[in-house]
Each structure stands twice: as C-alpha cells, then as structure tokens.
Motif scaffolding. Structure first.
Motif, PDB file in Angstrom:
ATOM      1  N   TRP A 123       0.286   4.022   5.645  1.00  0.00           N
ATOM      2  CA  TRP A 123       1.213   5.057   5.577  1.00  0.00           C
ATOM      3  C   TRP A 123       2.541   4.470   4.823  1.00  0.00           C
ATOM      4  CZ3 TRP A 123       6.082   4.134   7.329  1.00  0.00           C
ATOM      5  CH2 TRP A 123       6.544   3.488   8.396  1.00  0.00           C
ATOM      6  N   GLN A 124       2.800   3.266   4.770  1.00  0.00           N
ATOM      7  CA  GLN A 124       3.853   2.488   4.217  1.00  0.00           C
ATOM      8  C   GLN A 124       3.689   2.597   2.660  1.00  0.00           C
ATOM      9  OE1 GLN A 124       4.412  -1.393   5.866  1.00  0.00           O
ATOM     10  NE2 GLN A 124       5.126  -0.766   7.721  1.00  0.00           N
ATOM     11  N   ARG A 125       2.648   2.110   2.123  1.00  0.00           N
ATOM     12  CA  ARG A 125       2.169   2.027   0.855  1.00  0.00           C
ATOM     13  C   ARG A 125       2.045   3.756   0.271  1.00  0.00           C
ATOM     14  NH1 ARG A 125      -1.631  -1.347   3.207  1.00  0.00           N
ATOM     15  NH2 ARG A 125      -3.493   0.265   2.830  1.00  0.00           N
ATOM     16  N   VAL A 126       1.246   4.704   1.072  1.00  0.00           N
ATOM     17  CA  VAL A 126       1.318   5.828   0.523  1.00  0.00           C
ATOM     18  C   VAL A 126       2.530   6.679   0.255  1.00  0.00           C
ATOM     19  CG1 VAL A 126       0.442   8.301   1.025  1.00  0.00           C
ATOM     20  CG2 VAL A 126      -1.090   6.161   1.265  1.00  0.00           C
ATOM     21  N   GLY A 127       3.691   6.213   1.312  1.00  0.00           N
ATOM     22  CA  GLY A 127       4.823   6.878   1.389  1.00  0.00           C
ATOM     23  C   GLY A 127       5.806   6.339   0.250  1.00  0.00           C
ATOM     24  N   LEU A 128       5.542   5.239   0.041  1.00  0.00           N
ATOM     25  CA  LEU A 128       6.286   4.625  -1.130  1.00  0.00           C
ATOM     26  C   LEU A 128       5.858   5.231  -2.364  1.00  0.00           C
ATOM     27  CD1 LEU A 128       8.139   2.612  -2.648  1.00  0.00           C
ATOM     28  CD2 LEU A 128       6.157   1.042  -2.617  1.00  0.00           C
ATOM     29  N   LEU A 129       4.504   5.580  -2.563  1.00  0.00           N
ATOM     30  CA  LEU A 129       4.345   6.326  -3.775  1.00  0.00           C
ATOM     31  C   LEU A 129       4.721   7.702  -3.836  1.00  0.00           C
ATOM     32  CD1 LEU A 129       2.421   6.204  -6.476  1.00  0.00           C
ATOM     33  CD2 LEU A 129       0.532   6.905  -5.086  1.00  0.00           C
ATOM     34  N   VAL A 130       4.737   8.368  -2.713  1.00  0.00           N
ATOM     35  CA  VAL A 130       5.186   9.676  -2.788  1.00  0.00           C
ATOM     36  C   VAL A 130       6.946   9.558  -3.095  1.00  0.00           C
ATOM     37  CG1 VAL A 130       5.865  11.621  -1.199  1.00  0.00           C
ATOM     38  CG2 VAL A 130       3.569  10.597  -0.956  1.00  0.00           C
ATOM     39  N   VAL A 131       7.561   8.651  -2.310  1.00  0.00           N
ATOM     40  CA  VAL A 131       9.039   8.585  -2.942  1.00  0.00           C
ATOM     41  C   VAL A 131       9.178   8.534  -4.392  1.00  0.00           C
ATOM     42  CG1 VAL A 131      10.841   7.220  -2.359  1.00  0.00           C
ATOM     43  CG2 VAL A 131       9.622   7.627  -0.463  1.00  0.00           C
ATOM     44  N   ILE A 132       8.548   7.403  -4.899  1.00  0.00           N
ATOM     45  CA  ILE A 132       8.555   7.345  -6.353  1.00  0.00           C
ATOM     46  C   ILE A 132       8.333   8.461  -7.063  1.00  0.00           C
ATOM     47  CG2 ILE A 132       7.653   5.984  -8.234  1.00  0.00           C
ATOM     48  CD1 ILE A 132       7.071   3.781  -6.409  1.00  0.00           C
ATOM     49  N   LEU A 133       7.303   9.311  -6.794  1.00  0.00           N
ATOM     50  CA  LEU A 133       7.082  10.341  -7.625  1.00  0.00           C
ATOM     51  C   LEU A 133       7.864  11.658  -7.447  1.00  0.00           C
ATOM     52  CD1 LEU A 133       3.184  10.557  -7.220  1.00  0.00           C
ATOM     53  CD2 LEU A 133       4.249   9.701  -9.085  1.00  0.00           C
ATOM     54  N   VAL A 134       8.523  11.667  -6.105  1.00  0.00           N
ATOM     55  CA  VAL A 134       9.317  12.735  -5.864  1.00  0.00           C
ATOM     56  C   VAL A 134      10.898  12.559  -6.113  1.00  0.00           C
ATOM     57  CG1 VAL A 134      10.406  14.036  -3.908  1.00  0.00           C
ATOM     58  CG2 VAL A 134       7.932  13.572  -4.046  1.00  0.00           C
TER      59      VAL A 134
END
Length: 394
Positions: A123-134
């Motif tokens: 969830w940390q890695r997926v959350g980071l990608l979401v934050v970058i894209l958003v």
C-alpha cells in the motif's frame, strides 16, 4: 605541507566515520558508503541555488527546508516510507516557499526511487504512485505555471524514478527467488544422495549377510565333523581345523566391512552373482576383456564387481546412446581394476549424480576400494573401479 596533508586525511577519515554512523548499523559497509556518496551528490546539486543568490532569496527557513530534502536520505534504506514522507513534505515546502527553490528535486527523486524499490508494504508503494499521478500535474500547471514541455518533464521524471525503483525491486526479488530455489535444489540433492547411499548400503548389507551366513554354516559343519575325524582319521583332523580357521578369518574380514552398514528386511533371494556370471551379464551389448593372472577374491568383492558392471551397463544403455561398449577386468598384483568404457554422449548423459554413481562408489568403498567416473580423452565415458584383493591373496 606534509602536516597539513596528514591533518586533512585524519579529518576526512573522521568525517567518514561520523557520516557512516548516521546510517543503519545493520547495513553493510558498502551500502553505507553508497548512501553517503548519494547524499553528498544531492547536496552538491542542491547547493546550486545558494551560489550567488539575489538579495533576500535565501532565508533560514529556506535553508531548513532544503536540508529536509537531503538529510533524511541517510536513513533511506532503514525507513524508506518515513524518509519519503519527510523529503516529500520538505520538497513541497521548497517549491512553495522558494527561498531558495530548486530547479530539480534531486532528493525527492531519490526518495521516490527508494520507496518503490525497498518499500516493505504494497500500500505504501501503490499510494506513492497515486500521489504522484494526482498531485504532480496540478502542481506543475497551477503552482509553477509550466508550459507543455516543462509539464511533461515535471510529471514524467518522478514516474520514471518510480519505475526504475520498481524494476530494481523486481530484479532483487527474482534474484532472491533464484537463490532460494538453488538452496532448495541443493537440499533435495543432498537428501536424495543420502537416501540413495542408505539404500545401497542396505543392499550391500543384504549381500554380505548371505556371504557371512554361508561362511558360518561352513564353520559349523566343519566343527561338527572335527571330533569324528579326530577319532576315525587323526591325520585329517588338522585339515578340518585349518578349514574352520580359514572360514573364521574370512568371516572376520566380512564383519569388519559390514560394521556401520544398516540392514533392512527383504524376502528370500536367489544366489549371489559371481564373476562367472559376467559373460551372461555383458551378453551382446558389450565386449568383455580379461587380462592378467586371475586370483581368488572374497565373495563380497565378486558381488561388487558384478554390481558395478551391471550399474554401468544399465546407465550406458539407457542414456549414453553408445555404439561400442567395453568391459575390462585387469588383474594387477595388488588390485583388480574394473573399467566400463563407451563412445556415447559423455558424463551428462551416461552417469548422473543420482543413484547410479552413488551406488557404484558405495560398492567400491564397501570393499575398501575406489571408483572414478569421467569423460575419455578420445570421446565417450568411462567408469573405473579399483578393488584391492582380500587379506592373504597375492
């Protein structure tokens, strides 16, 4: 001058030890040095904004925010998620406060790469990608007012850092999987080898049991006949007792070889094979050559010779695809040399490290001999066993 050089070297060594102490003590020395060098590189790149600044463009808060994008990187391997949060907050502050700003967030890119590569939770890695894209696209357009080229650079660079970290993670996990698989296969090979050796020792013990039973039976018969011979034909009593002594010595030799070998139960079997049966064993699949002066050998050695030739021929027929196979018995002054050669595909196809080779070695070792296998110089493969003669046989 020399004193200044020595002092500088001591200062650099002290600084290196201090910087290394900031990193996790569980890390290897090589990892510590890499992290320190990365922090130094990020510091040098971030210091560009402090070179010849305009009046009022550098403040204490700006310095603290810039340090916040650098110093936490020392702990990036130990706590990648915490470091990402700290560096991300500091980088956001640098971009908003901008006293001084950074043309490129080197520390943030390194933190993104580290979390994508070493983040323990998905969830940390997926959350980071979401934050970058958003967050990055609106920040690039609304906060920095980038044009299209700058917008693509601002968005794609952190995504590239994330992808590089993910690729590194996949490579490391794949390497770990291969290492675990290799260790598992090694354990399985050791277990299989131990199992094959135990089965072969049990087979040797069963053969030895038959030989010893025969020797003891002969001793009993001779001992029962001894008193009768002493009364009727005293001159033959000495021969009877000599036969008993010979059988006892032979049985002692067999017992010494039998010690340590476990025996398992099995149903009744036929007669044990001897050298006389080699001709029938070889048949038309191979040629049999015998050189030297034939000598009497212990019964267990005869069985070992037969089993070694049998196993070697079996592997040759199954795997080698050989056109010519030769079995040779060479009676030397001190030992019997048994060799099975072929013109097949070689060691990978003829004899593997499984039951065949282990059985041959165990057979030879049970008779105080040795066995060797390997490719021939002119092609093909060879199994060679050296079996010493029994005590008293020359």
């Amino acid at each position: 001058m020399d004193g200044l050089v020595v002092a500088a070297e001591r200062w650099l060594a002290s600084a290196k030890r201090w910087l290394a102490s900031l990193v996790s003590p569980e890390l290897r020395l090589q990892d510590r040095e890499v992290d320190v060098l990365l922090v130094i590189a990020v510091s040098v790149a971030s210091a560009v904004a402090f070179i010849a600044p305009a009046p009022g463009s550098v403040t204490a808060l700006g310095v603290i925010l810039n340090l916040g994008t650098i110093v936490p990187l020392l702990w990036r391997r130990r706590a990648p998620f915490v470091v990402m949060v700290l560096v991300g907050m500091s980088a956001t502050g640098v971009s908003i406060y901008h006293r001084p700003g950074q043309s490129l967030q080197y520390g943030g890119l390194l933190a993104i790469y580290t979390l994508a590569s070493r983040g323990q939770k998905r969830w940390q890695r997926v959350g980071l990608l979401v934050v970058i894209l958003v967050s990055f696209p609106p920040a690039s357009l609304l906060l920095k007012h980038n044009n299209l080229d700058e917008f693509m650079f601002t968005v794609l660079l952190p995504v590239a850092a994330y992808l590089l970290g993910s690729l590194e993670r996949s490579r490391r996990e794949h390497a770990q999987f291969l290492e675990d698989r290799a260790r598992q296969l090694q354990r399985e090979r050791r277990a299989e080898a131990a199992r094959a050796a135990a089965e072969e020792r049990a087979r040797v013990a069963r053969d030895m049991h038959d030989i010893l039973a025969h020797a003891v039976s002969m001793m009993v018969v001779q001992a029962e006949a001894g008193p009768i011979a002493a009364r009727i034909a005293p001159e033959q009593a000495e021969q009877v007792f000599e036969a008993i002594a010979d059988a006892g010595r032979d049985a002692m030799v067999q017992l010494r070889r039998l010690l340590g070998v476990l025996k398992s139960d099995e149903q009744l079997r036929g007669p044990q094979p001897t050298l006389a049966g080699l001709s029938d064993l070889v048949g038309t699949t191979a040629s049999l050559d015998v050189t030297g002066m034939v000598r009497p050998i212990p019964a267990d050695t005869e069985v070992a010779v037969y089993r070694i030739v049998q196993e070697a021929l079996t592997n040759t027929v199954k795997h080698a695809r050989a056109q010519q196979v030769r079995v040779q018995l060479k009676w030397c002054p001190q030992e019997l040399v048994v060799s099975v050669t072929d013109d097949g595909q070689g060691p990978l196809a003829t004899i593997n490290e499984g039951y065949g080779l282990i059985g041959i070695r165990e057979r030879a070792a049970a008779c105080s001999g040795t066995a060797e296998v390997g490719p021939r110089v002119d092609g093909g493969f060879e199994v060679r066993a050296r079996l010493p003669y029994g005590e008293g046989i020359r």
